[in-house]
Structure formats: C-alpha cells, structure tokens
Design a protein around this motif. Structure first.
Motif, PDB file in Angstrom:
ATOM      1  N   ASP A  36     -76.825 -39.417  36.746  1.00 48.24           N
ATOM      2  CA  ASP A  36     -77.919 -39.105  35.830  1.00 48.24           C
ATOM      3  C   ASP A  36     -77.447 -38.378  34.584  1.00 48.24           C
ATOM      4  OD1 ASP A  36     -79.840 -40.270  37.497  1.00 48.24           O
ATOM      5  OD2 ASP A  36     -80.018 -38.445  38.688  1.00 48.24           O
ATOM      6  N   LEU A  37     -76.185 -38.576  34.220  1.00 48.34           N
ATOM      7  CA  LEU A  37     -75.675 -38.014  32.971  1.00 48.34           C
ATOM      8  C   LEU A  37     -76.036 -38.933  31.815  1.00 48.34           C
ATOM      9  CD1 LEU A  37     -72.084 -36.874  34.022  1.00 48.34           C
ATOM     10  CD2 LEU A  37     -74.056 -35.407  33.576  1.00 48.34           C
ATOM     11  N   PRO A  38     -76.041 -38.416  30.597  1.00 48.98           N
ATOM     12  CA  PRO A  38     -76.241 -39.285  29.423  1.00 48.98           C
ATOM     13  C   PRO A  38     -75.114 -40.306  29.345  1.00 48.98           C
ATOM     14  CG  PRO A  38     -76.424 -36.957  28.837  1.00 48.98           C
ATOM     15  CD  PRO A  38     -75.884 -36.995  30.232  1.00 48.98           C
ATOM     16  N   PRO A  39     -75.303 -41.356  28.555  1.00 50.17           N
ATOM     17  CA  PRO A  39     -74.233 -42.344  28.395  1.00 50.17           C
ATOM     18  C   PRO A  39     -72.937 -41.695  27.928  1.00 50.17           C
ATOM     19  CG  PRO A  39     -76.275 -43.124  27.413  1.00 50.17           C
ATOM     20  CD  PRO A  39     -76.504 -41.695  27.775  1.00 50.17           C
ATOM     21  N   ASN A  40     -71.837 -42.277  28.350  1.00 49.51           N
ATOM     22  CA  ASN A  40     -70.529 -41.771  27.950  1.00 49.51           C
ATOM     23  C   ASN A  40     -70.381 -41.886  26.432  1.00 49.51           C
ATOM     24  OD1 ASN A  40     -67.782 -41.312  27.492  1.00 49.51           O
ATOM     25  ND2 ASN A  40     -67.173 -42.307  29.392  1.00 49.51           N
ATOM     26  N   PRO A  41     -70.218 -40.777  25.713  1.00 48.64           N
ATOM     27  CA  PRO A  41     -70.141 -40.851  24.246  1.00 48.64           C
ATOM     28  C   PRO A  41     -68.866 -41.504  23.741  1.00 48.64           C
ATOM     29  CG  PRO A  41     -69.662 -38.633  24.995  1.00 48.64           C
ATOM     30  CD  PRO A  41     -70.126 -39.385  26.205  1.00 48.64           C
ATOM     31  N   HIS A  42     -67.884 -41.730  24.621  1.00 53.29           N
ATOM     32  CA  HIS A  42     -66.623 -42.327  24.207  1.00 53.29           C
ATOM     33  C   HIS A  42     -66.558 -43.821  24.509  1.00 53.29           C
ATOM     34  CE1 HIS A  42     -66.126 -38.086  24.329  1.00 53.29           C
ATOM     35  NE2 HIS A  42     -65.850 -38.031  25.618  1.00 53.29           N
ATOM     36  N   ALA A  43     -67.689 -44.401  24.896  1.00 51.79           N
ATOM     37  CA  ALA A  43     -67.696 -45.771  25.397  1.00 51.79           C
ATOM     38  C   ALA A  43     -67.116 -46.771  24.399  1.00 51.79           C
ATOM     39  CB  ALA A  43     -69.123 -46.179  25.773  1.00 51.79           C
ATOM     40  N   ASP A  44     -67.463 -46.649  23.134  1.00 48.63           N
ATOM     41  CA  ASP A  44     -67.032 -47.642  22.158  1.00 48.63           C
ATOM     42  C   ASP A  44     -65.521 -47.635  21.942  1.00 48.63           C
ATOM     43  OD1 ASP A  44     -69.499 -48.723  21.705  1.00 48.63           O
ATOM     44  OD2 ASP A  44     -69.973 -47.438  19.995  1.00 48.63           O
ATOM     45  N   ALA A  45     -64.857 -46.560  22.323  1.00 51.09           N
ATOM     46  CA  ALA A  45     -63.420 -46.462  22.109  1.00 51.09           C
ATOM     47  C   ALA A  45     -62.616 -46.812  23.357  1.00 51.09           C
ATOM     48  CB  ALA A  45     -63.057 -45.047  21.655  1.00 51.09           C
ATOM     49  N   LEU A  46     -63.298 -47.167  24.448  1.00 51.83           N
ATOM     50  CA  LEU A  46     -62.615 -47.315  25.726  1.00 51.83           C
ATOM     51  C   LEU A  46     -62.991 -48.612  26.444  1.00 51.83           C
ATOM     52  CD1 LEU A  46     -63.268 -43.697  27.020  1.00 51.83           C
ATOM     53  CD2 LEU A  46     -61.074 -44.585  26.222  1.00 51.83           C
ATOM     54  N   PRO A  47     -62.037 -49.231  27.136  1.00 53.27           N
ATOM     55  CA  PRO A  47     -62.376 -50.377  27.995  1.00 53.27           C
ATOM     56  C   PRO A  47     -63.023 -49.876  29.280  1.00 53.27           C
ATOM     57  CG  PRO A  47     -60.059 -49.860  28.212  1.00 53.27           C
ATOM     58  CD  PRO A  47     -60.596 -48.919  27.159  1.00 53.27           C
ATOM     59  N   ASN A  48     -63.971 -50.624  29.799  1.00 56.37           N
ATOM     60  CA  ASN A  48     -64.619 -50.189  31.037  1.00 56.37           C
ATOM     61  C   ASN A  48     -63.695 -50.326  32.238  1.00 56.37           C
ATOM     62  OD1 ASN A  48     -66.758 -49.076  32.479  1.00 56.37           O
ATOM     63  ND2 ASN A  48     -67.515 -51.073  33.110  1.00 56.37           N
ATOM     64  N   ARG A  49     -62.753 -51.258  32.183  1.00 54.86           N
ATOM     65  CA  ARG A  49     -61.756 -51.353  33.250  1.00 54.86           C
ATOM     66  C   ARG A  49     -60.695 -50.278  32.994  1.00 54.86           C
ATOM     67  NH1 ARG A  49     -60.112 -57.549  32.966  1.00 54.86           N
ATOM     68  NH2 ARG A  49     -60.379 -57.071  30.753  1.00 54.86           N
ATOM     69  N   GLN A  50     -60.607 -49.327  33.924  1.00 57.79           N
ATOM     70  CA  GLN A  50     -59.732 -48.176  33.706  1.00 57.79           C
ATOM     71  C   GLN A  50     -58.268 -48.551  33.528  1.00 57.79           C
ATOM     72  OE1 GLN A  50     -60.428 -44.351  35.874  1.00 57.79           O
ATOM     73  NE2 GLN A  50     -61.468 -45.711  37.331  1.00 57.79           N
ATOM     74  N   PHE A  51     -57.854 -49.668  34.108  1.00 62.88           N
ATOM     75  CA  PHE A  51     -56.437 -50.026  34.111  1.00 62.88           C
ATOM     76  C   PHE A  51     -56.035 -50.857  32.904  1.00 62.88           C
ATOM     77  CE2 PHE A  51     -58.974 -53.017  36.493  1.00 62.88           C
ATOM     78  CZ  PHE A  51     -58.567 -54.250  36.027  1.00 62.88           C
ATOM     79  N   GLU A  98     -61.005 -37.752  28.007  1.00 58.54           N
ATOM     80  CA  GLU A  98     -61.187 -38.806  27.003  1.00 58.54           C
ATOM     81  C   GLU A  98     -61.427 -38.224  25.615  1.00 58.54           C
ATOM     82  OE1 GLU A  98     -63.160 -41.996  30.161  1.00 58.54           O
ATOM     83  OE2 GLU A  98     -64.442 -40.815  28.828  1.00 58.54           O
ATOM     84  N   ALA A  99     -62.127 -37.097  25.557  1.00 58.87           N
ATOM     85  CA  ALA A  99     -62.375 -36.469  24.260  1.00 58.87           C
ATOM     86  C   ALA A  99     -61.110 -35.869  23.673  1.00 58.87           C
ATOM     87  CB  ALA A  99     -63.442 -35.377  24.414  1.00 58.87           C
ATOM     88  N   ALA A 100     -60.187 -35.455  24.540  1.00 55.62           N
ATOM     89  CA  ALA A 100     -58.996 -34.754  24.075  1.00 55.62           C
ATOM     90  C   ALA A 100     -57.930 -35.687  23.520  1.00 55.62           C
ATOM     91  CB  ALA A 100     -58.415 -33.909  25.214  1.00 55.62           C
ATOM     92  N   TYR A 101     -57.829 -36.906  24.049  1.00 55.20           N
ATOM     93  CA  TYR A 101     -56.726 -37.787  23.674  1.00 55.20           C
ATOM     94  C   TYR A 101     -57.200 -39.217  23.466  1.00 55.20           C
ATOM     95  CZ  TYR A 101     -53.943 -33.920  25.509  1.00 55.20           C
ATOM     96  OH  TYR A 101     -53.414 -32.682  25.742  1.00 55.20           O
ATOM     97  N   ASP A 102     -56.643 -39.871  22.456  1.00 55.83           N
ATOM     98  CA  ASP A 102     -56.940 -41.279  22.209  1.00 55.83           C
ATOM     99  C   ASP A 102     -56.358 -42.159  23.306  1.00 55.83           C
ATOM    100  OD1 ASP A 102     -58.302 -40.960  19.758  1.00 55.83           O
ATOM    101  OD2 ASP A 102     -56.387 -40.718  18.712  1.00 55.83           O
ATOM    102  N   TRP A 103     -56.966 -43.329  23.499  1.00 53.46           N
ATOM    103  CA  TRP A 103     -56.540 -44.287  24.524  1.00 53.46           C
ATOM    104  C   TRP A 103     -55.387 -45.114  23.969  1.00 53.46           C
ATOM    105  CZ3 TRP A 103     -57.736 -44.370  29.515  1.00 53.46           C
ATOM    106  CH2 TRP A 103     -57.464 -45.534  30.269  1.00 53.46           C
ATOM    107  N   ARG A 104     -54.208 -44.569  24.006  1.00 45.44           N
ATOM    108  CA  ARG A 104     -53.002 -45.243  23.546  1.00 45.44           C
ATOM    109  C   ARG A 104     -51.798 -44.465  24.064  1.00 45.44           C
ATOM    110  NH1 ARG A 104     -51.405 -43.103  18.110  1.00 45.44           N
ATOM    111  NH2 ARG A 104     -52.718 -41.290  17.702  1.00 45.44           N
TER     112      ARG A 104
END
Length: 408
Positions: A36-51, A98-104
């Motif tokens: 019941d948390l709000p949507p993930n604010p980092h969604a647009d920068a991340l793939p939904n598949r964690q791997f 996710e907020a601390a570091y870019d996905w790269r």
C-alpha cells in the motif's frame, strides 16, 4: 548528488500528474507487493525485471557487454516474521538505494532475491519455482545452503558496495546523501558476505592468495584462468531466462555456487595449447582465440575429440545443452579471494533451475568417459580438475514491483 535527487523528484511529480501512466510500463500497479505504498518514484528510470542490465552496460569493440567490476553478495536471514509492515520497510529500503545511485555500472546494480528458507517459512516452497540445492557431480560434496534472501550489489566503484552495506545494515545511513529512514537491517541480519571482481587488471592485483602460482597472471587477464568468458553468444538473453507465466511471471531463478580454484597445474603444468584445449576445445589453436569476437564457433564434436585428442573442452561440453543454438543460462560469475583462496562465485539466472542442472551435468562430461581412457571425472575433462564446488544455494528473483516478500 543534488542533480540525482532533483531528477528523481521530477519523476515522482510527473508520475503523480499523469495518474501513473508514465510508469505503468515499468511497475504497473499503484502499490508494490501489497505494501500500500505510493508508486515507486524511480519507475521510469528502472527496468521492472531486477536482473536486467544489458541495455545499461558499456560494450567492447565486438559488442560484448562489459559487466560491473566489483561485486558483493549479502546473504540474509529474516529477523522478523513476514508482515505488511516488514514488506513496507524492505520496499522503502530498496527505493532508498535506487534514489542514491543510477542504474548503471558506474552507479549500482542491485538484486533482492528470495531463498528456499523464506518460501518454506511462508508455506509456499512446494509452489515456488526453486527447490533445495542438489549435489550434481560425483567429485564434489558441497554445502547445500538455504537462506531467506540475498542482496546482490554490483558497481565499478567498490566503495559504493561498502556504503550500501553500512547504511542498510550497520550505521543506518545516510547513503550518498539520501537519508536511510528504513534500513534493511530492521528486517534482515547478514548471515554471510561474499565479495569479488571481474575484468582486466583485477585478477593480477589479487593473485597473492592460495591457488595461484606467483607471476602467473598478466595485467591483461580478465579472470584467474586467463580467458574472457562473457562473449554474447555464450550467454542466454535476459528475455530467455524470464519466467513468462503464472504467479512468478517477470521474475527468474538464481543459482549461486562458490568454487575454489587450484591453478598451479593450470599455469605451470600446461602450455597455452593445453589450456585452450581444456577451456574451449582441442580443435582450436591458441592463435585462434583472439579471433573469437562475440561467440565461440564449436564444431559440436565432443565425443570425436575425446577419441582423437584424449581431452575435451569446457565450453564445447556445456554447448551440448543449447536450445536452437542458444545458451539456456545467463552467467554473471566473478573471481574471488574469499577465504584467502582463489575462486569463483558462480551466479546464473535461468527460467527454470533444471536448465542450470542440465548445464552442469553437461559440464561433468560423463558421456565421454567411454570414448577415452585418459578422460576421467576430472582429468582431461574441461576445467574440472582445477575447481572444487564448496557450496550451492537457490533463489527466486521477483519483478521489482513484487520484490518485498513475494507471495506473502
């Protein structure tokens, strides 16, 4: 860090303005894992598949992905019973990372996977896509380990791995300027830590441990055995290893092994041709290896090679289980000096664990024993004479939007 936080704030504002449409393709529902948390604010920068990493990696001249150079595996035990409150803590903690570091690779890749102990704890092990690890070879007696979860951290910057571990499980933060109000340590405790590295220069820098003869490695060697192993054609695609139906759709399975290496004979008892024959195939000459760009052109003649050369190669054996010419597991293995001994932490992602087991059985090479008396379970049988499996463990990797206590 100001620009990173500002960008994420803008993403959150856009998601709110668009009524979630801006992130639906990534995370879908308004809540995450029933928290019941709000949507993930980092969604647009991340793939939904964690791997998923490949679209975010640098590539070499041949188009091979260049993975992050440093790794840390935090094997976790639950300190609390599964609950909606605990799930919210986990999800908030992961969003802080996710907020601390870019996905790269220059930032941070991370995966939260759930083990057999967790699924047994919630009474769902029989339904889960994973099971207790197994002994798969006749020459190894590994510890068959079971955990609640594992947090995988990967980065080109080793200090960032330490920062996440400290912020989430020790000091409580901050993490690269982000306050850590919900550390993962409120839910988990660390049961075991494994570390390692991958890439040119790093093996030679860490070669002063048991299992590696002095002076064996050059600055050009990407692994302790000297060969680059991540050619695109020898890896399953991220799409292929994704579970495509049922409650676990969008996730995958993960196998983790710890292998120790004893490389005195590898480096001092074999010449270049002997190493090439055992790593790839005796059909190749050392001069062929530089021409291997994004694949290895096997002739699919393992048993013929056993009869003709009295030796078979590692890569030609595991290629026997390809489907329509494509590999069935995605490896993200790396070297380690854990325990002051040369080794490999072998990570593989696959749609079904039976794909990993089939690959390992092909690697065992039992089917060539009748073709040459010189080939045993270990001798002249790929790289088996140089590795020992110390442990195995299995995990399920849920999609990002279901990563906090899946199925609970």
């Amino acid at each position: 860090m100001t620009s990173r936080r500002s960008a994420l704030a803008r993403l959150g504002a856009v998601a709110g303005t668009l009524g979630l449409s801006g992130c639906a393709q990534f995370l879908g529902s308004a809540s995450s894992s029933g928290t019941d948390l709000p949507p993930n604010p980092h969604a647009d920068a991340l793939p939904n598949r964690q791997f998923v990493q490949n679209p975010y990696l640098r590539t070499d001249d041949a188009g091979n992905d260049m993975q992050a150079r440093y790794r840390r595996l935090l094997f976790l035990t639950l300190d609390v019973e599964p609950s909606a409150s605990a799930a919210r803590t986990v999800e908030r903690g992961m969003r802080t990372i996710e907020a601390a570091y870019d996905w790269r690779a220059e930032g941070l890749f991370h995966v939260l996977a759930w083990g057999t102990d967790y699924f047994r704890r919630i009474g769902e092990l029989g339904a889960a896509p994973i099971s207790k690890p197994q002994v798969i070879s006749r020459t190894d007696n590994p510890d068959l380990l079971e955990f609640d979860a594992v947090l995988i951290l990967e980065s080109d910057v080793p200090s960032q791995l330490t920062a996440v571990e400290n912020a989430m499980f020790r000091s409580g933060g901050p993490l690269n300027g982000e306050p850590v109000d919900h550390p993962l340590g409120d839910v988990f405790r660390i049961a075991e830590i494994r570390t390692g590295f991958l890439g040119e220069g790093l093996p030679a820098r860490h070669a002063d441990v048991e299992g590696i003869p002095a002076g064996a490695l050059s600055q050009d060697d990407p692994t302790f055995m000297g060969f680059f192993s991540d050619r695109q054609g020898t890896q399953a695609s991220e799409e292929f290893v994704t579970i495509d139906s049922d409650r676990f759709a969008g996730g995958t399975t993960l196998h983790v092994s710890h292998l120790t290496q004893n490389l005195d004979t590898w480096w001092e008892g074999l010449d270049d041709a002997g190493r090439v024959a055992r790593m790839f195939s005796p059909e190749f000459d050392p001069s062929d290896i530089p021409d291997f760009a994004d694949d290895v052109p096997f002739s699919d003649a393992v048993r013929d090679h056993a009869r003709q050369f009295d030796v078979v190669g590692h890569h030609e054996k595991v290629a026997q289980v390809r489907r329509d010419g494509e590999p069935i597991i995605l490896r993200r293995d790396f070297n380690t000096t854990d325990g002051d001994h040369a080794g490999v932490h072998f990570l593989s992602f696959q749609r079904k664990l039976k794909h990993f087991r089939a690959t390992r059985r092909a690697m065992n090479g039992w089917y060539v024993r009748d073709d040459s008396q010189a080939i045993t379970d270990r001798e002249n049988n790929g790289i088996l004479n140089f590795i020992d499996v110390q442990s195995r463990a299995n995990f399920y990797v849920p999609p990002r939007d279901k990563r906090a206590f899946p199925l609970y």
